[in-house]
Each structure stands twice: as structure tokens, then as C-alpha cells.
Design an enzyme around this catalytic site. Sequence first.
Site, PDB file in Angstrom:
ATOM      1  N   ALA A  62       4.862   5.678  -5.166  1.00 46.96           N
ATOM      2  CA  ALA A  62       3.990   6.842  -5.323  1.00 46.96           C
ATOM      3  C   ALA A  62       4.758   8.141  -5.131  1.00 46.96           C
ATOM      4  O   ALA A  62       4.553   9.118  -5.864  1.00 46.96           O
ATOM      5  CB  ALA A  62       2.851   6.761  -4.305  1.00 46.96           C
ATOM      6  N   GLY A 111       6.182  -0.660  -0.973  1.00 49.98           N
ATOM      7  CA  GLY A 111       6.130  -0.901  -2.409  1.00 49.98           C
ATOM      8  C   GLY A 111       5.182   0.054  -3.094  1.00 49.98           C
ATOM      9  O   GLY A 111       5.412   0.467  -4.231  1.00 49.98           O
ATOM     10  N   ASP A 112       4.113   0.394  -2.414  1.00 48.76           N
ATOM     11  CA  ASP A 112       3.162   1.389  -2.917  1.00 48.76           C
ATOM     12  C   ASP A 112       3.636   2.813  -2.630  1.00 48.76           C
ATOM     13  O   ASP A 112       3.683   3.657  -3.519  1.00 48.76           O
ATOM     14  CB  ASP A 112       1.796   1.194  -2.258  1.00 48.76           C
ATOM     15  CG  ASP A 112       1.121  -0.092  -2.673  1.00 48.76           C
ATOM     16  OD1 ASP A 112       1.004  -0.326  -3.879  1.00 48.76           O
ATOM     17  OD2 ASP A 112       0.706  -0.866  -1.794  1.00 48.76           O
ATOM     18  N   LEU A 113       3.971   3.067  -1.367  1.00 46.16           N
ATOM     19  CA  LEU A 113       4.180   4.447  -0.929  1.00 46.16           C
ATOM     20  C   LEU A 113       5.451   5.061  -1.508  1.00 46.16           C
ATOM     21  O   LEU A 113       5.461   6.229  -1.901  1.00 46.16           O
ATOM     22  CB  LEU A 113       4.202   4.505   0.598  1.00 46.16           C
ATOM     23  CG  LEU A 113       2.937   3.997   1.291  1.00 46.16           C
ATOM     24  CD1 LEU A 113       3.086   4.064   2.799  1.00 46.16           C
ATOM     25  CD2 LEU A 113       1.727   4.810   0.850  1.00 46.16           C
TER      26      LEU A 113
END
Length: 420
Positions: free
Chosen positions: A203, A198-200
Site C-alpha cells: 500500500a 504484505g498489505d501495508l
Amino acid sequence: MQALDDVRVLDLTQVLAGPYCTMLLSDLGADVVKIERPGGDLIRPNPPFVGDAGGEGDGKDGGSESDAGDGSDGDSVEEEAYGGYFQSVNRGKRSLEMDLTGEADREDFLELVEEADVVVENFRAGTMEKFGLEYETLRERNPELIYASIRGFGDPRTGETDRQGQPSFDLIAQALGGVMEITGQEDGPPTKVGPGIGDLFTATLNAVGILAALHHRDRTGEGQYVDTAMYDAMISMTERSVYQHSYTGEVPTRRGNSHPTLFPYNAFEAADGHVVIAAFGDNHWQALCEAMDRPDLAAEYPATADRLDHRELLRDEIGDWTAEHAAEEICDLLEGSVPCAPVQDVSDVFEDPHVHARDMLVDVEQPGADEEVTIAGSPIKLSETPPEPGERAPLLDEHREDLLGDGASRAERETADTDD
């Protein structure tokens, strides 16, 4: 020369999503200036440290957004004490500690904006407005500026919803975006993917957007706003669920390690671990049956539809065969004819010659330790301008004099002002 060595990025992000985005840009040569809240990025004190046996179990969850940076003093950390979490996503950057609620630091920041190419932040929607440093204000100081945000639910400028302003972390994004519903064993609960996708993934998409905006600016001289939301990114990542639901009306759910339309495409238990086998093509299936010495299976189930209709029976047949052989032996038997691989843990990755040949493990200095540490390298390979991910993460406020020409730290300047 590196691809982005003429680009300066002001990085207001912290924790995982934003720092990973700006690290990608740093690896490609950008001068990334990490503007840190008083006390530094929240993950500076997160474990592990050199010699730790406990890992990151007590650390903070990775996340896209933060309501920090509002002038509150978080947990401070000694400059030499940052751990592996911070090191792994902040290499190659320069650090400047700033309190954006203070007039002096705001003005210093605006002066940096005038010479910057990109600003990246991952605060909750509305936080930069509280500082008086929203996109419209920064654009007045630098019309060519690329302003990028990473939030759980996006920014109202690109599509307003009632979720904006809510905090978000990787777990939230994976749950909302449908990733957890299709991950895990068939008879088990919804399961998050191990890495913080969800972050990577958000990003990475943000970095792509920044590069597109830079290309547009090079042609037109026009800056713009780049916005990626974690929820949106997870919907993009689960594209298979979207088209399956659209085409069939069904709601895809968990299938373990199998695939809804391909077989064999699964993990199987070996005598000493697990292997994955992807033999869904007719040629792959024939080769697998030959290696198993099962010409009867090849003859009885020659077509994809046949194998899908009898996947449970065939899964058992393949599993019985793999259980009698070591993973390496299975892969040797299938090499060159059937896509196959052992399921590796990270110690296996460290020993894999391919990984070292591809420079996917990078040794960097660890302040406060007498040894170097290893972090993941850059998967982006360029023939003429290769990434150079070999510099350690910065100490807090390490580059103040380089950037502002003032050797005094923020805290020292505040003390001097008070004394006056």
C-alpha cells in the site's frame, strides 16, 4: 493548506492494503471518497469494539484483493457499528455506497471520475472490466486520471503472469516473497511477520507511485496506470536475500533475531524482559565491553571478523550479563555509546513520551460509543503542510448528499424505482 488538498481520490478498495494506501493520501490532505459495495466494506463489522476484551481473533484476514463489489449483498452492518479495524485505516474519508453492477450507480460513478484525480481499486484482475469500468473506459472520460491498482500478483497491463486472478492475502505474499523463510528462530518453522506487511508495504509503495504519477501529470497533463503487486513488494522488502543469493549462491534462511553479517546485533534476555543491542561497530563493541566490565573480550575480539567467527560464544557472554540486569538499567548503562532499546509491548508504546511528542497516537470519535478511541498517527511529517489524521472513519453512505446532491440512499432509490 495541506500538500494534497487539491486532489480528489475515488477509493474503491476494501479490507487493508487499499484503505491504508488511500488513508496515507487522506492524511496528506486529499479528499478521499470511499466508494463502498452494497453493505459496505467487508471489515466494517470486524472487532474490536469499545469495551471488547477479545480483540480481533474472529475477524477477517487482511488482504490486498477482493472479488466482492459484484453486487452481492455481503454481511450488512448498522451504520454506527464499525470496529477498530475499519476505523484504523479509513479515517478522514467520505463514504458513498454504490452497486457498480447497476446502470444508475455506474453512471454516477463515471460522473465522479470526470472530476477526480485518482482512482484506486484492489479487486482481482478483470473485476473492473466486468463492471465496464476498466482503466481504458475511465481514461476516455478523464484523460488526466491516475488509475492505481493493488493486487496480489499485479495487473496484466504491467506484466502478465499465470498467477493473476488468483486471490491473495498478506500470508500468501509473505510466503511467496521469501519473508517467512527468513523469519523465525533457526530451529523453528517459517514465521510470518506480525503486522500485515504484505498489505501495508504494498500500500505504501502504491501511494508513492500515485504521487509520482501526479507529479508527472502536473508536468505533462498526462494520466497513467499505477500498479503494485503484493508478491513484488515482498521481493523488494527481502532485498538482502536477493543480493546474498546472487553474490554467494547460498539460500538465506531463519536466523532468529541475529544478522548474517553483523554482530552483536541481536535480542538478549534481561532480568525483566528483553533488550536489543546493536554493537557491531568497533567503537560500539569497545563501549559494550566496558559497560560489561569485560576488557578481555574487547582485547581478544577486536575486529568484526573475529566477532563473527565466535558469535555463539560471545552471544552467551553478553546474554549472561544482560540476564543479571533490568532492561532499563542495561539501556541506561549503554545510552549514548551503544545502540540499545527495550523490547516494548503496545502498553509501553502508549506510555512512551516520544510517541506522544511525535503525535503518533491520535484520538478520534467512535460512533455509537460515549468515548473516543485511539489509533496510530501519521509517521509522515511535513514542516509546512503537516498531515492532519484526526477525523474519524465515515458511516456507510454518510456523504451521499454532499457528493451527488441526492439525500436518498442507494437502497431507498432502489425501493422507489420498484414502487414506480
